[in-house]
Design a protein around this motif. Structure first.
Motif, short mmCIF file in Angstrom:
data_model
loop_
_atom_site.label_atom_id
_atom_site.label_comp_id
_atom_site.label_asym_id
_atom_site.label_seq_id
_atom_site.Cartn_x
_atom_site.Cartn_y
_atom_site.Cartn_z
N MET A 1 4.85 -20.53 17.27
CA MET A 1 6.11 -19.94 16.81
C MET A 1 5.86 -18.63 16.07
O MET A 1 5.02 -18.57 15.18
N GLY A 2 6.61 -17.61 16.42
CA GLY A 2 6.41 -16.30 15.80
C GLY A 2 6.82 -16.28 14.34
O GLY A 2 7.69 -17.03 13.92
N ARG A 3 6.15 -15.43 13.58
CA ARG A 3 6.57 -15.19 12.20
C ARG A 3 7.72 -14.20 12.21
O ARG A 3 7.66 -13.19 12.90
N VAL A 4 8.75 -14.48 11.44
CA VAL A 4 9.94 -13.62 11.41
C VAL A 4 9.97 -12.94 10.04
O VAL A 4 10.19 -13.60 9.02
N ILE A 5 9.72 -11.63 10.04
CA ILE A 5 9.59 -10.90 8.78
C ILE A 5 10.74 -9.91 8.62
O ILE A 5 10.94 -9.04 9.46
N ALA A 6 11.50 -10.05 7.52
CA ALA A 6 12.57 -9.09 7.21
C ALA A 6 11.99 -8.01 6.32
O ALA A 6 11.39 -8.31 5.28
N VAL A 7 12.15 -6.75 6.72
CA VAL A 7 11.74 -5.63 5.87
C VAL A 7 12.98 -5.20 5.10
O VAL A 7 13.94 -4.68 5.67
N ALA A 8 13.01 -5.51 3.80
CA ALA A 8 14.27 -5.37 3.05
C ALA A 8 14.07 -4.74 1.67
O ALA A 8 13.07 -5.00 0.99
N ASN A 9 15.04 -3.93 1.31
CA ASN A 9 15.17 -3.42 -0.06
C ASN A 9 16.53 -2.74 -0.08
O ASN A 9 16.82 -1.93 0.80
N GLN A 10 17.39 -3.08 -1.04
CA GLN A 10 18.74 -2.51 -0.96
C GLN A 10 18.78 -1.05 -1.39
O GLN A 10 19.80 -0.40 -1.27
N LYS A 11 17.66 -0.54 -1.90
CA LYS A 11 17.59 0.90 -2.17
C LYS A 11 17.31 1.61 -0.85
O LYS A 11 16.48 1.17 -0.06
N GLY A 12 18.00 2.72 -0.61
CA GLY A 12 17.73 3.51 0.59
C GLY A 12 16.54 4.43 0.36
O GLY A 12 16.11 4.64 -0.77
N GLY A 13 15.99 4.95 1.44
CA GLY A 13 14.94 5.96 1.33
C GLY A 13 13.61 5.48 0.79
O GLY A 13 12.86 6.22 0.18
N VAL A 14 13.32 4.19 0.99
CA VAL A 14 12.04 3.66 0.48
C VAL A 14 11.01 3.46 1.59
O VAL A 14 9.92 2.98 1.35
N GLY A 15 11.41 3.81 2.83
CA GLY A 15 10.45 3.67 3.93
C GLY A 15 10.59 2.36 4.70
O GLY A 15 9.62 1.88 5.27
N LYS A 16 11.79 1.77 4.69
CA LYS A 16 11.99 0.51 5.44
C LYS A 16 11.81 0.70 6.94
O LYS A 16 11.05 -0.01 7.57
N SER A 17 12.55 1.68 7.49
CA SER A 17 12.48 1.90 8.94
C SER A 17 11.07 2.33 9.35
O SER A 17 10.52 1.85 10.34
N THR A 18 10.49 3.23 8.57
CA THR A 18 9.12 3.69 8.83
C THR A 18 8.17 2.51 8.88
O THR A 18 7.30 2.41 9.75
N THR A 19 8.35 1.58 7.93
CA THR A 19 7.48 0.41 7.87
C THR A 19 7.74 -0.54 9.03
O THR A 19 6.80 -1.05 9.65
N ALA A 20 9.01 -0.76 9.36
CA ALA A 20 9.34 -1.66 10.48
C ALA A 20 8.76 -1.13 11.79
O ALA A 20 8.14 -1.87 12.57
N ILE A 21 8.93 0.17 12.03
CA ILE A 21 8.45 0.79 13.27
C ILE A 21 6.92 0.71 13.36
O ILE A 21 6.35 0.25 14.35
N ASN A 22 6.27 1.16 12.29
CA ASN A 22 4.82 1.33 12.36
C ASN A 22 4.05 0.03 12.18
O ASN A 22 2.98 -0.14 12.76
N LEU A 23 4.61 -0.90 11.40
CA LEU A 23 3.98 -2.21 11.32
C LEU A 23 4.08 -2.91 12.68
O LEU A 23 3.09 -3.49 13.16
#
Length: 255
Positions: A1-23
């Motif tokens: 079963m795959g691990r399901v990881i949420a990349v979350a922080n309610q502050k914007g501009g902290v690198g969430k999308s960058t981290t989701a894409i590159n991880l």
């Protein structure tokens, strides 16, 4: 079963999308099968993986509203070993349309459960708010990875996020845990970056990843070319950092 990881922080501009894409891309580079889910109506992860968010037909929006099944919304092989569930600005309307829907917090979880066996990792990029979309992600996730920008207000929203995670644990998803905190946009030339890291380590009773993601021009450029950093500039400091983070994420599973 795959691990399901949420990349979350309610502050914007902290690198969430960058981290989701590159991880996602660096896990895939290690031979892992990855599904990336863009849960942010801004659609940055979608375009950062080279998909035109404005012309894509089936998105997370259609999935949440039951207009498409999960197999119809997955775009296969956006990068080798990475599939994507895209999103665009339509998703911002989902919140209102789901008012009054029974068990709306579980919609995403039920869909992910259908395909979870096919992937080693499912990485979800959450919007910068504690909205119904984020709650859906946290209910579906096995763990939460929190990117924190190395700046003065870094800790401000964090206690709120941890409180939300605890509420979700209590009421919706007993298995949810905090995967860890990863520092982003670290500038070694400033004392502030160093102070923030020390401050968070002192105040936070959470796992903190050893890998620190630097401020890096190539990392900032990559999304405009629709490529993860390990493809855009494989030898850059940003690419090396995300490879190290992927390795830590994989190793954490073995602990």
């Amino acid at each position: 079963m795959g691990r399901v990881i949420a990349v979350a922080n309610q502050k914007g501009g902290v690198g969430k999308s960058t981290t989701a894409i590159n991880l996602s891309a660096c896990l895939a580079e290690r031979g892992k099968k990855v599904l990336t889910i863009d849960i942010d109506p801004q659609g940055n992860t979608t375009s950062g993986l080279g998909v035109d968010k404005n012309s894509v037909e089936n998105t997370l929006y259609e999935l949440l509203l039951g207009e498409s099944g999960i197999k119809e919304v997955i775009i296969k092989g956006v990068v080798e070993n990475v599939d994507l569930i895209p999103s665009n600005v339509n998703l911002s309307g989902a919140e209102i349309e789901l008012v009054g829907v029974d068990e709306k917090e579980y919609i995403l979880k039920k869909e992910i459960d259908k395909i979870r066996r096919k992937y080693d990792y499912i990485i979800m990029d959450c919007p910068p708010s504690l909205s119904m979309l984020t709650i859906n992600a946290l209910t579906a996730a096995t763990s939460v990875l929190v990117p924190i920008q190395c700046e003065y207000y870094a800790l401000e929203g964090l206690s709120q996020l941890i409180h939300t995670i605890e509420l979700v644990q209590e009421r919706l998803n007993k298995r949810l845990k905090i995967e860890g905190v990863v520092f982003t946009m670290f500038d070694a030339r400033t004392n502030l970056s160093l102070q923030v890291v020390e401050n968070v380590k002192d105040n936070l009773k959470q796992n903190i990843y050893k890998t620190i993601i630097p401020r890096n021009v190539r990392l900032a450029e990559a999304p405009s070319y629709g490529q993860p950093i390990n493809i855009y500039d494989s030898k850059s400091a940003g690419a090396e950092s995300y490879r190290l983070l992927a390795e830590e994420v994989i190793n954490r599973e073995d602990e």
